[in-house]
Design an enzyme around this catalytic site. Structure first.
Site, PDB file in Angstrom:
ATOM      1  N   HIS A  13      -7.037   9.332  10.521  1.00 22.45           N
ATOM      2  CA  HIS A  13      -6.015  10.197  10.517  1.00 22.45           C
ATOM      3  C   HIS A  13      -6.166  10.747   8.938  1.00 22.45           C
ATOM      4  O   HIS A  13      -6.148  10.035   7.821  1.00 22.45           O
ATOM      5  CB  HIS A  13      -4.479   9.893  10.790  1.00 22.45           C
ATOM      6  CG  HIS A  13      -4.152   8.480  10.178  1.00 22.45           C
ATOM      7  ND1 HIS A  13      -4.736   7.277  10.830  1.00 22.45           N
ATOM      8  CD2 HIS A  13      -3.588   7.834   9.421  1.00 22.45           C
ATOM      9  CE1 HIS A  13      -4.314   6.116  10.429  1.00 22.45           C
ATOM     10  NE2 HIS A  13      -3.665   6.677   9.299  1.00 22.45           N
ATOM     11  N   GLY A  64       0.700  -1.102  -0.006  1.00 20.60           N
ATOM     12  CA  GLY A  64       0.094   0.011  -0.057  1.00 20.60           C
ATOM     13  C   GLY A  64       0.911   1.174   0.057  1.00 20.60           C
ATOM     14  O   GLY A  64       0.443   2.357   0.598  1.00 20.60           O
ATOM     15  N   ASP A  89       0.192  -7.457  -5.313  1.00 19.24           N
ATOM     16  CA  ASP A  89      -1.070  -7.287  -4.919  1.00 19.24           C
ATOM     17  C   ASP A  89      -1.107  -8.395  -3.659  1.00 19.24           C
ATOM     18  O   ASP A  89      -0.769  -9.362  -3.672  1.00 19.24           O
ATOM     19  CB  ASP A  89      -2.023  -7.965  -6.192  1.00 19.24           C
ATOM     20  CG  ASP A  89      -3.543  -7.765  -5.742  1.00 19.24           C
ATOM     21  OD1 ASP A  89      -4.179  -7.986  -4.422  1.00 19.24           O
ATOM     22  OD2 ASP A  89      -4.455  -7.031  -6.518  1.00 19.24           O
ATOM     23  N   GLY A 148      -0.523   4.698  -1.180  1.00 20.42           N
ATOM     24  CA  GLY A 148      -1.610   5.365  -0.334  1.00 20.42           C
ATOM     25  C   GLY A 148      -1.173   6.612   0.521  1.00 20.42           C
ATOM     26  O   GLY A 148      -0.151   7.015   0.494  1.00 20.42           O
ATOM     27  N   GLN A 149      -2.247   7.118   1.116  1.00 15.99           N
ATOM     28  CA  GLN A 149      -1.892   8.070   2.205  1.00 15.99           C
ATOM     29  C   GLN A 149      -0.775   7.884   3.255  1.00 15.99           C
ATOM     30  O   GLN A 149       0.383   8.481   2.917  1.00 15.99           O
ATOM     31  CB  GLN A 149      -3.148   8.699   3.019  1.00 15.99           C
ATOM     32  CG  GLN A 149      -2.856   9.678   3.989  1.00 15.99           C
ATOM     33  CD  GLN A 149      -3.849  10.126   4.845  1.00 15.99           C
ATOM     34  OE1 GLN A 149      -4.604  11.048   4.829  1.00 15.99           O
ATOM     35  NE2 GLN A 149      -4.325   9.146   5.764  1.00 15.99           N
ATOM     36  N   ARG A 158      -5.051  12.721   1.487  1.00 13.66           N
ATOM     37  CA  ARG A 158      -6.246  11.817   1.736  1.00 13.66           C
ATOM     38  C   ARG A 158      -7.078  11.406   0.527  1.00 13.66           C
ATOM     39  O   ARG A 158      -7.246  12.704  -0.195  1.00 13.66           O
ATOM     40  CB  ARG A 158      -6.951  12.414   2.680  1.00 13.66           C
ATOM     41  CG  ARG A 158      -8.326  11.633   3.437  1.00 13.66           C
ATOM     42  CD  ARG A 158      -7.769  10.293   3.994  1.00 13.66           C
ATOM     43  NE  ARG A 158      -8.673   9.896   5.226  1.00 13.66           N
ATOM     44  CZ  ARG A 158      -8.921   8.530   5.558  1.00 13.66           C
ATOM     45  NH1 ARG A 158      -8.113   7.503   4.962  1.00 13.66           N
ATOM     46  NH2 ARG A 158      -9.513   8.367   6.739  1.00 13.66           N
ATOM     47  N   TYR A 161     -15.776  -3.632   6.272  1.00 17.32           N
ATOM     48  CA  TYR A 161     -14.550  -3.385   6.203  1.00 17.32           C
ATOM     49  C   TYR A 161     -13.901  -3.498   7.824  1.00 17.32           C
ATOM     50  O   TYR A 161     -12.689  -4.324   8.011  1.00 17.32           O
ATOM     51  CB  TYR A 161     -14.408  -1.777   6.078  1.00 17.32           C
ATOM     52  CG  TYR A 161     -13.130  -1.062   6.526  1.00 17.32           C
ATOM     53  CD1 TYR A 161     -11.880  -1.209   5.905  1.00 17.32           C
ATOM     54  CD2 TYR A 161     -12.974  -0.424   7.843  1.00 17.32           C
ATOM     55  CE1 TYR A 161     -10.617  -0.685   6.149  1.00 17.32           C
ATOM     56  CE2 TYR A 161     -11.829   0.303   8.084  1.00 17.32           C
ATOM     57  CZ  TYR A 161     -10.597   0.028   7.302  1.00 17.32           C
ATOM     58  OH  TYR A 161      -9.556   0.671   7.873  1.00 17.32           O
ATOM     59  N   GLN A 169      -8.401  -2.375   0.980  1.00 16.56           N
ATOM     60  CA  GLN A 169      -9.675  -1.286   0.665  1.00 16.56           C
ATOM     61  C   GLN A 169     -10.107  -0.823   1.882  1.00 16.56           C
ATOM     62  O   GLN A 169     -10.844  -1.554   2.790  1.00 16.56           O
ATOM     63  CB  GLN A 169     -10.912  -2.427   0.013  1.00 16.56           C
ATOM     64  CG  GLN A 169     -12.063  -1.618  -0.412  1.00 16.56           C
ATOM     65  CD  GLN A 169     -12.832  -0.612   0.212  1.00 16.56           C
ATOM     66  OE1 GLN A 169     -12.429   0.288   0.099  1.00 16.56           O
ATOM     67  NE2 GLN A 169     -13.558  -1.124   0.936  1.00 16.56           N
ATOM     68  N   THR A 213      -7.646  -0.676  12.953  1.00 13.59           N
ATOM     69  CA  THR A 213      -8.126   0.461  12.879  1.00 13.59           C
ATOM     70  C   THR A 213      -9.254   0.616  14.142  1.00 13.59           C
ATOM     71  O   THR A 213      -9.825  -0.287  14.719  1.00 13.59           O
ATOM     72  CB  THR A 213      -9.289   0.588  11.565  1.00 13.59           C
ATOM     73  OG1 THR A 213     -10.249   1.390  11.625  1.00 13.59           O
ATOM     74  CG2 THR A 213      -9.732  -0.708  11.320  1.00 13.59           C
TER      75      THR A 213
END
Ligand code: NDP
Ligand code: GDP
Length: 359
Positions: free
Chosen positions: A199, A12, A63, A15-16, A204, A169, A102, A146
């Protein structure tokens, strides 16, 4: 002769968080292997030309649902790690940061199986790749858990709070969270989960509420957009700055023993307050809220102009109403504390979004 082994693998990476973490680690002297998908949104990394041109930053396609691709990149990182090991005074670890996901809660209701494959099975694949490559004693692994795991549990939430996930999720991330704990116990592996509260940043994705709001404020400022369509105005979130949070990820892998940490600011704000803070940055000091529920609207208190309208299409089938982290463990053990508060964060994002629109 260099002084330590500093090799990391990030899934990842585009990503951000992946982009902030790659910058942080390169700055600390690491060689970084970053996994991206062929179709990944590369905007964050493409803008970071100094990072893209750094000879210690290697981007590879892969992946997390394809274990062979994980093993291929991990093998490259492993070779680099063992080569470095021969030439260093201080032994380090091969650090693995599993950030690929995701990551959108609302989207997970629309693609639940896909979300489970990436967020749950993908994590299992990363753990299993470490075991299959016999890297367990050499690896320190970070898993992106998370605050969504807490779901309907009342705030403040800490490492001991009950996990009651409220979305596909969160359910997938709970599987990953427990898989990490199981691999830690079963293989004596240094594997930790960072339970990070929301965050945000100027990196983002635009479909998260903060960025949607700050982009709206910027467009309004430039005279390009007049009404924001929004979902639940009353949800409470503990929002911090992503740049602070990647420091905590790194710190979690530098401890004497592997244990999970909550990372948060300890403050919570409503979506409504986020809108008010963003509009204040563009010179609208007060919003007048009228109506309730689906008919609730926000108006410029000075002019009466309609600015905000609720649209049910942004509601979730099950909502997480209130998140507020208690990160005293991280403060005590990691000596971590956020540096950027809510209003400052919103301001950074709005000013960035104004600049991005040009003159
Ligand atoms: P992003 O969505 O910005 O980044 C996730 C990255 O994972 C993207 O670059 C995405 O690439 C990549 N990815 C998605 N699916 C796969 C796959 N199957 N294989 C490989 N890569 C994939 O999220 P953040 O950076 O904000 O978050 C990082 C992690 O932290 C995520 O796991 C997220 O769930 C978790 N987290 C985030 C929080 C937050 O508030 N930001 C809070 C708590 C946890 P692509 O463009 O190809 O889709
Ligand atoms: P999340 O906390 O990971 O789900 O992050 P989001 O930024 O997607 O959502 C934060 C909160 O904002 C949730 O309670 C959403 O229901 C709420 N929200 C209200 N309107 C919107 C919207 O238009 N888009 C998103 N993404 N969230 C919204």
């Amino acid at each position: 002769m260099s002084t330590s082994t500093r090799v990391a693998f990030i899934t990842g990476a585009a990503g951000q968080d992946g982009s902030f973490l790659a910058e942080l680690l390169i700055g600390k002297g690491y060689t970084v292997y970053g996994m991206v998908r062929r179709s990944s949104n590369m905007t964050n990394l493409d803008r970071l030309t100094a990072l893209r041109h750094n000879h210690r930053f290697h981007i590879h396609y892969g992946d997390v649902t394809d274990i062979a691709s994980i093993m291929r990149i991990l093998t490259l990182a492993k070779k680099d790690y063992f080569n470095t090991l021969l030439n260093v005074k201080e032994k380090g670890y091969l650090e693995v940061y599993n950030l690929a996901a995701q990551s959108h809660v609302k989207v997970s209701f629309e693609v639940p199986q896909y979300t489970a494959n990436t967020d749950a099975i993908g994590t299992l694949n990363v753990l299993e790749a470490v075991v299959q490559l016999e890297l367990t004693p050499h690896v320190r692994l970070y898993q992106a858990s998370t605050s969504e795991l807490f779901g309907s549990t009342a705030p403040p939430q800490n490492e001991e709070s009950l996990m009651c996930p409220q979305s596909p999720y969160a359910v997938a991330k709970l599987f990953a969270h427990w898989a990490v704990k199981n691999y830690r116990d079963a293989y004596n592996m240094y594997a930790v989960s960072g339970i990070l509260f929301n965050h945000e940043s100027e990196r983002r994705a635009a479909n998260f509420v903060t960025r949607k709001i700050t982009k709206f404020a910027a467009a309004l400022h430039r005279g390009q957009k007049s009404v924001l369509e929004i979902g639940n105005l009353h949800a409470l979130r503990d929002w911090g700055y992503a740049k602070d949070y990647v420091e905590a990820m790194w710190a979690m892998l530098q401890q004497d023993s592997a244990t999970d940490f909550v990372i948060a600011t300890g403050e919570q704000h409503t979506v409504k307050e986020c809108i008010e803070a963003a509009l204040e940055v563009v010179g609208i000091p007060r919003i007048e809220w009228r109506g309730t529920g689906l008919s609730e609207t926000g108006h410029n208190a000075e002019t009466g102009d309609l600015l905000v309208e609720v649209n049910a299409k942004y509601f979730r089938p099950t909502e997480v109403d209130s998140l507020q982290g208690d990160c005293r463990k991280a403060t005590d053990v990691l000596k971590w504390k956020h540096t950027t508060g809510f209003k400052e964060l919103v301001k950074i994002m709005v000013l960035h979004d104004i600049q991005e629109l040009g003159i």
